[in-house]
Design a protein around this motif. Structure first.
Motif, PDB file in Angstrom:
ATOM      1  N   TYR A  19      42.388  48.356  34.476  1.00 47.59           N
ATOM      2  CA  TYR A  19      41.071  48.208  33.855  1.00 47.59           C
ATOM      3  C   TYR A  19      40.801  49.256  32.775  1.00 47.59           C
ATOM      4  N   GLU A  20      41.509  50.364  32.817  1.00 45.66           N
ATOM      5  CA  GLU A  20      41.328  51.386  31.786  1.00 45.66           C
ATOM      6  C   GLU A  20      42.176  51.122  30.547  1.00 45.66           C
ATOM      7  N   ALA A  21      43.052  50.118  30.614  1.00 43.43           N
ATOM      8  CA  ALA A  21      43.895  49.787  29.460  1.00 43.43           C
ATOM      9  C   ALA A  21      43.024  49.233  28.335  1.00 43.43           C
ATOM     10  N   GLU A  22      43.040  49.905  27.217  1.00 39.62           N
ATOM     11  CA  GLU A  22      42.128  49.577  26.120  1.00 39.62           C
ATOM     12  C   GLU A  22      42.376  48.188  25.535  1.00 39.62           C
ATOM     13  N   ASP A  23      43.619  47.741  25.541  1.00 43.60           N
ATOM     14  CA  ASP A  23      43.956  46.489  24.873  1.00 43.60           C
ATOM     15  C   ASP A  23      44.176  45.319  25.829  1.00 43.60           C
ATOM     16  N   ILE A  24      43.751  45.451  27.079  1.00 48.46           N
ATOM     17  CA  ILE A  24      43.883  44.352  28.042  1.00 48.46           C
ATOM     18  C   ILE A  24      42.499  44.009  28.594  1.00 48.46           C
ATOM     19  N   ARG A  25      42.159  42.730  28.544  1.00 51.66           N
ATOM     20  CA  ARG A  25      40.864  42.269  29.036  1.00 51.66           C
ATOM     21  C   ARG A  25      41.049  41.196  30.100  1.00 51.66           C
ATOM     22  N   PHE A  26      40.252  41.288  31.161  1.00 51.81           N
ATOM     23  CA  PHE A  26      40.266  40.293  32.234  1.00 51.81           C
ATOM     24  C   PHE A  26      39.031  39.407  32.114  1.00 51.81           C
ATOM     25  N   ILE A  27      39.239  38.107  32.227  1.00 46.66           N
ATOM     26  CA  ILE A  27      38.139  37.146  32.238  1.00 46.66           C
ATOM     27  C   ILE A  27      38.347  36.230  33.447  1.00 46.66           C
ATOM     28  N   MET A  28      37.557  36.456  34.492  1.00 42.53           N
ATOM     29  CA  MET A  28      37.594  35.587  35.667  1.00 42.53           C
ATOM     30  C   MET A  28      36.479  34.558  35.480  1.00 42.53           C
ATOM     31  N   LEU A  29      36.868  33.357  35.078  1.00 40.70           N
ATOM     32  CA  LEU A  29      35.911  32.343  34.637  1.00 40.70           C
ATOM     33  C   LEU A  29      35.654  31.328  35.742  1.00 40.70           C
ATOM     34  N   SER A  30      34.499  31.449  36.389  1.00 43.14           N
ATOM     35  CA  SER A  30      34.130  30.518  37.449  1.00 43.14           C
ATOM     36  C   SER A  30      33.659  29.200  36.849  1.00 43.14           C
ATOM     37  N   ILE A  31      34.203  28.097  37.374  1.00 45.65           N
ATOM     38  CA  ILE A  31      33.741  26.788  36.912  1.00 45.65           C
ATOM     39  C   ILE A  31      32.881  26.118  37.982  1.00 45.65           C
ATOM     40  N   ASP A  32      32.253  26.928  38.849  1.00 47.73           N
ATOM     41  CA  ASP A  32      31.244  26.373  39.749  1.00 47.73           C
ATOM     42  C   ASP A  32      30.161  25.694  38.916  1.00 47.73           C
ATOM     43  N   GLN A  33      29.462  24.756  39.515  1.00 45.91           N
ATOM     44  CA  GLN A  33      28.462  23.989  38.788  1.00 45.91           C
ATOM     45  C   GLN A  33      27.366  24.888  38.203  1.00 45.91           C
ATOM     46  N   GLU A  34      26.818  24.418  37.107  1.00 45.94           N
ATOM     47  CA  GLU A  34      25.679  25.107  36.493  1.00 45.94           C
ATOM     48  C   GLU A  34      24.571  25.247  37.534  1.00 45.94           C
ATOM     49  N   GLY A  35      24.006  26.433  37.621  1.00 45.31           N
ATOM     50  CA  GLY A  35      22.973  26.691  38.619  1.00 45.31           C
ATOM     51  C   GLY A  35      23.499  27.353  39.876  1.00 45.31           C
ATOM     52  N   GLN A  36      24.828  27.518  39.964  1.00 47.77           N
ATOM     53  CA  GLN A  36      25.448  28.137  41.137  1.00 47.77           C
ATOM     54  C   GLN A  36      25.735  29.624  40.911  1.00 47.77           C
ATOM     55  N   GLN A  37      25.064  30.207  39.940  1.00 51.95           N
ATOM     56  CA  GLN A  37      25.328  31.593  39.565  1.00 51.95           C
ATOM     57  C   GLN A  37      25.133  32.558  40.734  1.00 51.95           C
ATOM     58  N   GLN A  38      24.081  32.352  41.525  1.00 49.93           N
ATOM     59  CA  GLN A  38      23.822  33.241  42.655  1.00 49.93           C
ATOM     60  C   GLN A  38      24.888  33.103  43.738  1.00 49.93           C
ATOM     61  N   LYS A  39      25.393  31.892  43.924  1.00 50.18           N
ATOM     62  CA  LYS A  39      26.467  31.661  44.891  1.00 50.18           C
ATOM     63  C   LYS A  39      27.724  32.417  44.479  1.00 50.18           C
ATOM     64  N   VAL A  40      28.049  32.345  43.186  1.00 48.35           N
ATOM     65  CA  VAL A  40      29.215  33.050  42.656  1.00 48.35           C
ATOM     66  C   VAL A  40      29.025  34.557  42.817  1.00 48.35           C
ATOM     67  N   LYS A  41      27.843  35.026  42.467  1.00 50.35           N
ATOM     68  CA  LYS A  41      27.534  36.456  42.545  1.00 50.35           C
ATOM     69  C   LYS A  41      27.648  36.959  43.980  1.00 50.35           C
ATOM     70  N   LYS A  42      27.141  36.178  44.933  1.00 50.29           N
ATOM     71  CA  LYS A  42      27.205  36.570  46.347  1.00 50.29           C
ATOM     72  C   LYS A  42      28.660  36.635  46.819  1.00 50.29           C
ATOM     73  N   TYR A  43      29.457  35.662  46.416  1.00 49.62           N
ATOM     74  CA  TYR A  43      30.854  35.643  46.837  1.00 49.62           C
ATOM     75  C   TYR A  43      31.588  36.881  46.314  1.00 49.62           C
ATOM     76  N   ILE A  44      31.403  37.196  45.043  1.00 50.20           N
ATOM     77  CA  ILE A  44      32.063  38.349  44.429  1.00 50.20           C
ATOM     78  C   ILE A  44      31.589  39.651  45.083  1.00 50.20           C
ATOM     79  N   THR A  45      30.288  39.743  45.365  1.00 52.72           N
ATOM     80  CA  THR A  45      29.731  40.940  45.998  1.00 52.72           C
ATOM     81  C   THR A  45      30.255  41.102  47.421  1.00 52.72           C
ATOM     82  N   ASP A  46      30.264  40.001  48.171  1.00 53.72           N
ATOM     83  CA  ASP A  46      30.737  40.050  49.561  1.00 53.72           C
ATOM     84  C   ASP A  46      32.199  40.494  49.639  1.00 53.72           C
ATOM     85  N   LYS A  47      32.996  40.064  48.681  1.00 60.33           N
ATOM     86  CA  LYS A  47      34.419  40.408  48.670  1.00 60.33           C
ATOM     87  C   LYS A  47      34.693  41.758  48.000  1.00 60.33           C
ATOM     88  N   GLN A  48      33.650  42.348  47.409  1.00 65.91           N
ATOM     89  CA  GLN A  48      33.754  43.651  46.740  1.00 65.91           C
ATOM     90  C   GLN A  48      34.764  43.624  45.581  1.00 65.91           C
TER      91      GLN A  48
END
Length: 203
Positions: free
Chosen positions: A116-145
């Motif tokens: 993550y400290e590499a200046e020239d490398i970027r990570f994009i974890m792109l969730s394709i959960d349905q529109e409106g599922q933002q809180q569900k995605v956020k909870k999953y990511i938070t729960d898994k740390q």
């Protein structure tokens, strides 16, 4: 009129179909509660830890990447992919309901922690959960740390990203070429893959 034969037919039909109806109900419950994805994620994770589906660079895609795409983070802030031009991009398409996606995420998290400290490398974890599922995605990511950057589409996906199955991972080099496209759960948490990304960043 004798109804006994008709009743026997009904009872016989119910006796035959009852086990299948129970199985169907269980599958539906597992599907809509997320248990199905959880079990699938565990089995796929075991396969990855056993050494199956490790990354290899034997095949290169070398097609132009379409940066004409807008995404948003889990706070709703929008970004254009053009902001990432000139960087090496690790772009992973996933969803909370996808068992194989869940299986490869711990490895991706470890990879991200190492880079993550590499200046020239970027990570994009792109969730394709349905529109409106933002809180569900956020909870999953938070729960898994998980700490890698998570986004959702802001508008439609480009044709290039409209993949038939997930997880699908694109590796884009600094010149804007898709150099790798991996379909299915892959173990990216290897020294070989880390070195591969670092070599792309050094170009």
């Amino acid at each position: 009129m004798n109804l006994l034969p008709e009743r026997k037919k009904i009872y016989s039909f119910l006796r035959i179909t009852k086990p299948w109806l129970i199985v169907l109900v269980i599958i539906l419950i597992m599907r809509y509660t997320g248990l199905f994805a959880g079990i699938s994620g565990v089995t796929n994770r075991i396969l990855l830890l056993a050494g199956f589906n490790e990354f290899n660079e034997e095949t290169s895609v070398l097609e132009n990447f379409n940066y004409d795409f807008t995404l948003k983070d889990l706070q709703g802030k929008k970004f254009s992919l053009t902001d990432y031009k000139g960087k090496v991009i690790f772009l992973n398409l996933w969803a909370t309901w996808c068992g194989p996606c869940r299986a490869e995420m711990p490895g991706i998290q470890n990879l991200y922690k190492n880079l993550y400290e590499a200046e020239d490398i970027r990570f994009i974890m792109l969730s394709i959960d349905q529109e409106g599922q933002q809180q569900k995605v956020k909870k999953y990511i938070t729960d898994k740390q998980y700490t890698f950057p998570v986004f959702m589409p802001s508008g439609g996906l480009t044709q290039q990203l409209s993949v038939p199955s997930i997880p699908t991972t694109f590796i884009i080099n600094k010149q804007g070429k898709v150099v790798q496209k991996k379909v299915g759960a892959t173990n990216f948490d290897t020294l070989k893959f880390k070195k591969y990304l670092e070599e792309l960043a050094a170009e």
